[in-house]
Design an enzyme around this catalytic site. Sequence first.
Site, short mmCIF file in Angstrom:
data_model
loop_
_atom_site.label_atom_id
_atom_site.label_comp_id
_atom_site.label_asym_id
_atom_site.label_seq_id
_atom_site.Cartn_x
_atom_site.Cartn_y
_atom_site.Cartn_z
N HIS A 19 77.89 -33.30 -32.77
CA HIS A 19 78.37 -32.30 -31.82
C HIS A 19 77.22 -31.36 -31.50
O HIS A 19 76.14 -31.46 -32.07
CB HIS A 19 79.57 -31.55 -32.39
N HIS A 26 86.08 -26.98 -28.67
CA HIS A 26 84.95 -27.69 -29.27
C HIS A 26 85.36 -29.12 -29.58
O HIS A 26 86.50 -29.38 -29.96
CB HIS A 26 84.49 -26.98 -30.55
N CYS A 51 78.80 -29.12 -26.41
CA CYS A 51 79.54 -30.15 -27.15
C CYS A 51 80.24 -31.15 -26.23
O CYS A 51 80.14 -32.36 -26.45
CB CYS A 51 80.54 -29.50 -28.10
#
Length: 180
Positions: A152, A136, A83
């Site tokens: 992502h 993330h 990510c």
Amino acid sequence: MFRKTIILLLFFAVVACGPGKRKRTYSKTRTVTVEGSTEDTSPRKSKKEERINEKAEAIISTAMTFSGTRYKYGGTTKKGMDCSGLVFVSLKENDILFPRVSYQMAMEGQKIDVDEVQKGDLLYFKTSKSGKRINHVGLVVEVDGDDIRFIHATTSRGVLVSSLREGYWKYAFVKAMRIL
């Protein structure tokens, strides 16, 4: 062999987007003053807003070229990426230098409310049940009312576009930051 595979998968699930030491930062509060004008008040975007929108579109366009790329921890190429690698490369290709790891990225920019999110903003998440820091990151590609879509890289499905409305991402969401 099966036990080793399970342990390896659990390890990758825990470390998601990269290890590192947490650093605390404190940002200054910004104040903005708006004055009235007697000039033309028709709704036109300023040149600065247009440049920011063009830059956001260019970054999104770069990120979308990686759609479908498989997940690879630490990866930054079409052969595989994580990510933060996706965001890092998308920004770098558009002449924006940014940290490489998601929790470090989360310390950059200006924090914004989720209802102020625009294309090009970054969304940060904590996906680990035991993790105490952000692990993330996603790049906002579309805002349609209260539906925020972001690109992502996930460990299970690689690079894709998801919605913040999805239960998992809504629950894991921590904050939104503006970097442009």
